[in-house]
Design a protein around this motif. Structure first.
Motif, PDB file in Angstrom:
ATOM      1  N   LEU A   1       0.503   9.953  -1.898  1.00  0.00           N
ATOM      2  CA  LEU A   1       1.039  10.839  -0.921  1.00  0.00           C
ATOM      3  C   LEU A   1       2.397  10.484  -0.822  1.00  0.00           C
ATOM      4  CD1 LEU A   1       0.381  13.898   0.320  1.00  0.00           C
ATOM      5  CD2 LEU A   1      -0.699  12.173   2.613  1.00  0.00           C
TER       6      LEU A   1
ATOM      7  N   GLN B   1       0.543  -1.100   0.162  1.00  0.00           N
ATOM      8  CA  GLN B   1      -0.041   0.188   0.049  1.00  0.00           C
ATOM      9  C   GLN B   1       0.888   1.663   0.263  1.00  0.00           C
ATOM     10  OE1 GLN B   1      -2.596   0.367   2.989  1.00  0.00           O
ATOM     11  NE2 GLN B   1      -3.434   2.335   2.423  1.00  0.00           N
TER      12      GLN B   1
ATOM     13  N   GLY C   1      -1.685  21.702   0.595  1.00  0.00           N
ATOM     14  CA  GLY C   1      -2.249  20.216  -0.235  1.00  0.00           C
ATOM     15  C   GLY C   1      -0.917  19.469   0.568  1.00  0.00           C
ATOM     16  N   ASP C   2      -0.534  19.053  -0.332  1.00  0.00           N
ATOM     17  CA  ASP C   2       0.350  18.061  -0.395  1.00  0.00           C
ATOM     18  C   ASP C   2       2.581  18.693  -0.450  1.00  0.00           C
ATOM     19  OD1 ASP C   2       0.609  17.893  -3.103  1.00  0.00           O
ATOM     20  OD2 ASP C   2       0.120  16.169  -3.198  1.00  0.00           O
ATOM     21  N   ALA C   3       2.409  20.069  -0.771  1.00  0.00           N
ATOM     22  CA  ALA C   3       3.866  21.008  -1.377  1.00  0.00           C
ATOM     23  C   ALA C   3       4.835  20.574  -0.637  1.00  0.00           C
ATOM     24  CB  ALA C   3       3.176  22.845  -1.259  1.00  0.00           C
TER      25      ALA C   3
ATOM     26  N   GLU D   1       4.956  17.719   1.861  1.00  0.00           N
ATOM     27  CA  GLU D   1       5.187  16.020   2.797  1.00  0.00           C
ATOM     28  C   GLU D   1       6.348  15.955   2.612  1.00  0.00           C
ATOM     29  OE1 GLU D   1       1.990  15.629   4.793  1.00  0.00           O
ATOM     30  OE2 GLU D   1       2.698  13.817   4.838  1.00  0.00           O
TER      31      GLU D   1
ATOM     32  N   LYS E   1       5.300  11.134  -2.770  1.00  0.00           N
ATOM     33  CA  LYS E   1       4.750  13.222  -3.026  1.00  0.00           C
ATOM     34  C   LYS E   1       6.067  13.487  -1.950  1.00  0.00           C
ATOM     35  CE  LYS E   1       4.676  17.132  -5.001  1.00  0.00           C
ATOM     36  NZ  LYS E   1       4.205  17.955  -5.117  1.00  0.00           N
TER      37      LYS E   1
END
Lengths: 453, 290
Positions: free
Chosen positions: B61, B55, B239-241, B243, B64
């Motif tokens: 995510l 997974q 967002g996920d900028a 992460e 990223k």
């Protein structure tokens, strides 16, 4: 210096206690706390809670409990996420370090299923009804405190989300406080980049990634006529019986698009602001209106914390035309740590602190009114005119406005991530919603909930 | 001659300490990563084999987060080396000035600030509405920036903070390296008509290569576990900028309490770190052996 100030405040309150404590109804004064509470000389009661504006109310009232029981009360307060993290870790490690756990409404199911808190029903049953006065709590907030036929905590900090607006600016603009979402958009547009209101922006929303924007979705979805899950809506008999996510609904899309549209009426950098920062834009006079939890309202009116203290009006949270609005409800309940070694003392504190008369003092010290008697109290109404908006708001709130199941924190954070990505144009609204529909459905299936495929 | 028993007695406490502090948690994490354990629903935990890892590698995510961590590490270390070298060179050239020690101490102050405080400090400085950074930009007529609040520049802002804090570290290492360069080499190259940039390229940089590589490896490990500033300033957003992998593992383990999934992420991060540092160490050894 700090200690001296605290002692001075405690002394003042104790000296004026009989006067301040004049109850709304005669029966309240009949509580004989000396016999109602046990003696706990030398013991220390430890409370774990969030660092919200009402902590000082606790600190000012605690000396009274200390005098009544001989116990010492200490409070450890943290930020929102840190409070959740610390409380879960305390619970999973079966720690007895804290006696009272103050928990947010979406955590109720999680804390009960994790066996972190006691069922308070037996405690309530053995307490005089006039002390606990359960029916006097705001009805929806009674439901918030209950889970699977148990009572997980006693309410003390009900939060109602209300519209806060600049009376002076609205008067100057000839506008009425927004009742509908369209009114809200019109007003926000009017105050932004308007030479009559230089430097002013229309509003500020909770846009920051994580709990901030994640919770926002649940606060607005009902007011767009939608629902987050198939069976989660006001009037539903079992709000968690069908947990099929509704992120593919037109209403969910409208919420996302509304947030994107409203960005143009907000100060620079609004894409990442949360509760504190957007409140700061309002109190420093940069925004004409914001929706905010009622717990912040006393601070907005306090000249030492707000530059616009005498210019604020409040109104009920807006909704789209033609539906019954569902103003967001949140807030905190007090539970007993199931691993505490001082449960009786913890209960003594909870029943004392949440009683009608102490709750009234708490409200007068800036605490959030959570009892009907406090909301209707003339003294409170006179001192805090915005409580009238709370009185109206509490009639329309929904206990399940944010899910209270154990997966709640993860749901809200996951929604927060995709919502923020869409807001920042990292993905389209449709892509974000499609991703949410799948990921939240997976999460619900993993949790053993019914999801229609 | 020291007996075998004596040796064991001396080594024993260290080995036991390592086993308790290092090995047990590692193997326990490895075990947890094969379960669906969530701390708030412990009774539903099941053995699920490598499902968490499967997974994880398909989780957008996490992908990223790996990309952002790679950009953060590459961007930060490159800038730290370039800026650090320039400043080291300045300090080297002004070494004869009496106040240079004070200046050097001032320059390394950022390194001594707790990363959490650094995060808080820059949250205020770079606040788009109330922060001083945009006020200064406005004063000199430049466009304002969203800093941590804009997905386009958030990671760049994080890199900037990282560079601000850790350039002094590489600067100190390079200054020490420069001090070790024999003066004769400069004199000889000057006689041959070499310019300052030729001296830098042909004398200083080769001399600094080894120390620089050690410094870069240390900074690489630092960047792979970079957490505090992101936790305080952006929480991985907008967002996920921003992460990064440590934030991802933290969120799974300590916000969602998905200990199984979070442990799988932590184990994977450990192996990525080991892989990258082993590669770097091998490269270092190869250089050492000519």
């Amino acid at each position: 210096m700090k200690r001296r100030t605290a002692l001075l405040m405690a002394g003042t309150i104790m000296a004026t206690w009989p006067m301040l404590g004049r109850p709304a109804r005669a029966q309240d004064s009949q509580i004989d706390w000396a016999s109602e509470l046990g003696k706990h000389d030398g013991a220390t009661l430890r409370i774990l809670m969030i660092q919200d504006p009402w902590v000082s109310g606790f600190e000012q009232l605690n000396p009274i409990f200390e005098q009544l029981t001989g116990a010492k009360v200490t409070i450890d307060a943290f930020g929102y996420d840190q409070t959740h993290e610390k409380e879960v870790l305390e619970g999973t490690s079966q720690s007895s370090q804290y006696d009272i756990i103050v928990l947010d409404s979406p955590w109720v199911g999680e804390f009960w299923s994790g066996e972190f808190v006691e069922d308070l029903k037996p405690y309530i049953e053995k307490t005089k009804p006039e002390v606990i006065a359960w029916d006097d709590f705001v009805p929806a907030f009674q439901t918030v405190a209950e889970w699977e036929d148990t009572i997980v905590g006693v309410p003390f900090g009900a939060y109602f989300m209300m519209m806060h607006y600049r009376k002076d600016l609205f008067e100057q603009a000839g506008l009425q406080p927004p009742k509908t979402i369209d009114d809200y958009k019109v007003a926000a547009k009017h105050f932004t980049n308007n030479p009559d209101f230089p430097g002013m922006y229309g509003t500020a929303l909770n846009n920051a990634r994580g709990s901030a924007i994640g919770q926002s979705f649940f606060e607005w979805i009902f007011n767009f006529g939608g629902k987050p899950f198939a069976s989660t809506y006001p009037g539903s008999e079992n709000p968690y019986s069908d947990m099929t996510p509704q992120f593919n609904s037109p209403e969910a899309k409208q919420v996302f698009e509304f947030f994107k549209e409203m960005l143009q009426y907000q100060p620079p950098g609004a894409e990442s602001i949360d509760w504190e920062q957007r409140a700061a834009t309002f109190t420093t006079g940069k925004t004409a209106m914001i929706t905010a939890w009622s717990v912040r309202t006393p601070g907005f009116h306090d000249p030492s914390k707000s530059q616009i203290a005498d210019k604020i009006g409040t109104s009920v949270f807006p909704h789209i035309e033609g539906i019954d609005g569902v103003p967001p409800l949140g807030g905190w309940v007090m539970g007993i740590n199931s691993h505490s070694n001082q449960k009786d003392m913890a209960w003594d504190y909870i029943k004392w602190f949440t009683s009608k008369e102490v709750h009234k003092q708490f409200v007068l010290l800036g605490g959030p009114p959570s009892r009907l008697s406090a909301i209707e109290d003339p003294e409170i109404r006179a001192k805090m005119p915005w409580v009238e908006t709370i009185a109206e708001t509490q009639k329309h709130v929904y206990a399940e406005c944010r899910p209270r199941i154990p997966e709640s924190f993860e749901i809200i954070d996951t929604v927060g991530l995709q919502f923020s990505r869409a807001l920042q144009n990292q993905v389209t609204v449709d892509e974000a919603l499609a991703e949410l529909q799948t990921s939240i459905a997976d999460l619900m299936v993993k949790g053993g909930y019914t999801v229609q495929q | 001659m020291v007996s075998r028993t004596t040796k064991l007695l001396f080594i024993g406490p260290g080995v036991a300490y390592l086993a308790i502090i290092g090995l047990f948690p590692f193997f326990y994490s490895l075990y947890m990563s094969t379960t669906s354990l969530n701390l708030t629903r412990p009774r539903r935990s099941q053995f699920i084999g490598i499902d968490n890892y499967v997974q994880l590698v398909t989780d957008p995510l996490f992908q990223k987060a790996i990309l952002n961590t790679a950009i953060l590490a590459a961007g930060s270390i490159t800038l730290e080396i370039v800026i650090g070298f320039v400043i080291a060179k300045i300090f080297y050239e002004i070494a004869h000035i009496r106040t240079v020690n004070w200046l050097r101490t001032l320059f390394i102050l950022p390194m001594m600030v707790t990363p959490v405080i650094t995060g808080l400090m820059f949250t205020y400085i770079l606040n788009p509405t109330l922060g001083i950074a945009n006020v200064l930009l406005r004063m000199v007529g430049l466009p304002e920036s969203g800093w941590f609040g804009s997905a386009d520049v958030a990671l760049l802002s994080v890199i900037m903070v990282n560079v601000w804090q850790w350039t002094p570290f590489l600067m100190l290492i390079m200054l020490a390296g420069l001090m070790a360069v024999p003066r004769e080499l400069y004199e000889a190259s000057a006689l041959d008509g070499a310019h300052w940039y030729q001296q830098s390229w042909h004398i200083e940089l080769p001399a600094l290569r080894d120390v620089l590589l050690v410094g870069a490896i240390i900074r690489l490990i630092d960047n792979l576990r970079f957490f505090d500033v992101v936790y305080i300033a952006t929480r991985g957003g907008p967002g996920d900028a921003t992460e990064v992998i440590s934030m991802f593992a933290y969120r799974q383990s300590f916000q969602f309490f998905n200990m199984g999934y979070g442990s799988a992420a932590a184990v994977l991060i450990l192996f990525i770190t080991l892989f990258v540092t082993t590669l770097a160490m091998r490269y270092l050894r190869r250089i050492e052996h000519g």
